[in-house]
Design a protein around this motif. Structure first.
Motif, mmCIF file in Angstrom:
data_model
loop_
_atom_site.group_PDB
_atom_site.id
_atom_site.type_symbol
_atom_site.label_atom_id
_atom_site.label_comp_id
_atom_site.label_asym_id
_atom_site.label_seq_id
_atom_site.Cartn_x
_atom_site.Cartn_y
_atom_site.Cartn_z
ATOM 1 N N UNK A 6 0.854 -1.188 0.000
ATOM 2 C CA UNK A 6 0.000 0.000 0.000
ATOM 3 C C UNK A 6 0.889 1.238 0.000
ATOM 4 N N UNK A 7 0.706 2.084 -0.979
ATOM 5 C CA UNK A 7 1.525 3.298 -1.092
ATOM 6 C C UNK A 7 1.158 4.318 -0.032
ATOM 7 N N UNK A 8 2.159 5.090 0.370
ATOM 8 C CA UNK A 8 1.921 6.225 1.263
ATOM 9 C C UNK A 8 1.313 7.367 0.443
ATOM 10 N N UNK A 9 0.949 8.452 1.100
ATOM 11 C CA UNK A 9 0.354 9.611 0.421
ATOM 12 C C UNK A 9 1.260 10.160 -0.679
ATOM 13 N N UNK A 10 2.573 10.072 -0.488
ATOM 14 C CA UNK A 10 3.509 10.599 -1.491
ATOM 15 C C UNK A 10 3.818 9.583 -2.603
ATOM 16 N N UNK A 11 3.196 8.417 -2.557
ATOM 17 C CA UNK A 11 3.376 7.401 -3.592
ATOM 18 C C UNK A 11 4.422 6.354 -3.289
ATOM 19 N N UNK A 12 5.154 6.516 -2.193
ATOM 20 C CA UNK A 12 6.204 5.558 -1.823
ATOM 21 C C UNK A 12 5.626 4.248 -1.301
ATOM 22 N N UNK A 13 6.330 3.171 -1.612
ATOM 23 C CA UNK A 13 6.090 1.878 -0.987
ATOM 24 C C UNK A 13 7.272 1.655 -0.057
ATOM 25 N N UNK A 14 7.019 1.694 1.237
ATOM 26 C CA UNK A 14 8.122 1.619 2.205
ATOM 27 C C UNK A 14 8.683 0.212 2.336
ATOM 28 N N UNK A 15 9.998 0.165 2.400
ATOM 29 C CA UNK A 15 10.736 -1.070 2.598
ATOM 30 C C UNK A 15 11.117 -1.168 4.072
ATOM 31 N N UNK A 16 10.846 -2.329 4.666
ATOM 32 C CA UNK A 16 11.114 -2.547 6.092
ATOM 33 C C UNK A 16 11.906 -3.829 6.277
ATOM 34 N N UNK A 17 12.688 -3.874 7.361
ATOM 35 C CA UNK A 17 13.292 -5.156 7.721
ATOM 36 C C UNK A 17 12.406 -5.827 8.766
ATOM 37 N N UNK A 18 12.645 -7.073 9.011
ATOM 38 C CA UNK A 18 11.781 -7.881 9.868
ATOM 39 C C UNK A 18 11.686 -7.390 11.318
ATOM 40 N N UNK A 19 12.600 -6.553 11.752
ATOM 41 C CA UNK A 19 12.611 -6.087 13.131
ATOM 42 C C UNK A 19 11.946 -4.729 13.328
ATOM 43 N N UNK A 20 11.424 -4.146 12.265
ATOM 44 C CA UNK A 20 10.857 -2.801 12.324
ATOM 45 C C UNK A 20 9.525 -2.765 13.073
ATOM 46 N N UNK A 21 9.401 -1.792 13.950
ATOM 47 C CA UNK A 21 8.152 -1.602 14.679
ATOM 48 C C UNK A 21 7.056 -1.031 13.793
ATOM 49 N N UNK A 22 7.424 -0.487 12.646
ATOM 50 C CA UNK A 22 6.466 0.154 11.748
ATOM 51 C C UNK A 22 6.145 -0.703 10.525
#
Length: 72
Positions: free
Chosen positions: A9-25
Motif C-alpha cells: 500500500x503506497x503512502x500519500x507521497x506514492x512511496x512503498x516503504x521497505x522494512x526489515x523484519x525487526x521494524x516496529x512500523x
C-alpha cells in the motif's frame, strides 16, 4: 542477514516503504510483500525497485536508504 518486506500500500507521497523484519512500523502481513534476505539495506532496495519503482527505505529501520521529502 535480515528479511525485508515492502508495503504494497503506497503512502500519500506514492512511496512503498521497505522494512526489515525487526521494524516496529512494518505493515500487517497482508499488506507486506516479502522481498528476500539481504545483508545490506541497499541490496534489498535494489530488489524492491524491480517490482515497486517508488520503493523507499523506512526512516526507522532502513535510514541509510531512506529518501526524505519536504512533505514528510
Amino acid at each position: 542477514m535480515k528479511r525485508y518486506y515492502v508495503n504494497i500500500l503506497s503512502k500519500e507521497n506514492g512511496d512503498n516503504e521497505l522494512h526489515n523484519e525487526f521494524c516496529l512500523y512494518m505493515p500487517v502481513i497482508i499488506n507486506a510483500q516479502y522481498i528476500g534476505d539481504f545483508s545490506h539495506d541497499k541490496k534489498a532496495l535494489e530488489e524492491a525497485l524491480k517490482t515497486y519503482p517508488n520503493a523507499n527505505g523506512c526512516k526507522h529501520c532502513c535510514s541509510t536508504i531512506h529518501i526524505q521529502y519536504e512533505m514528510e
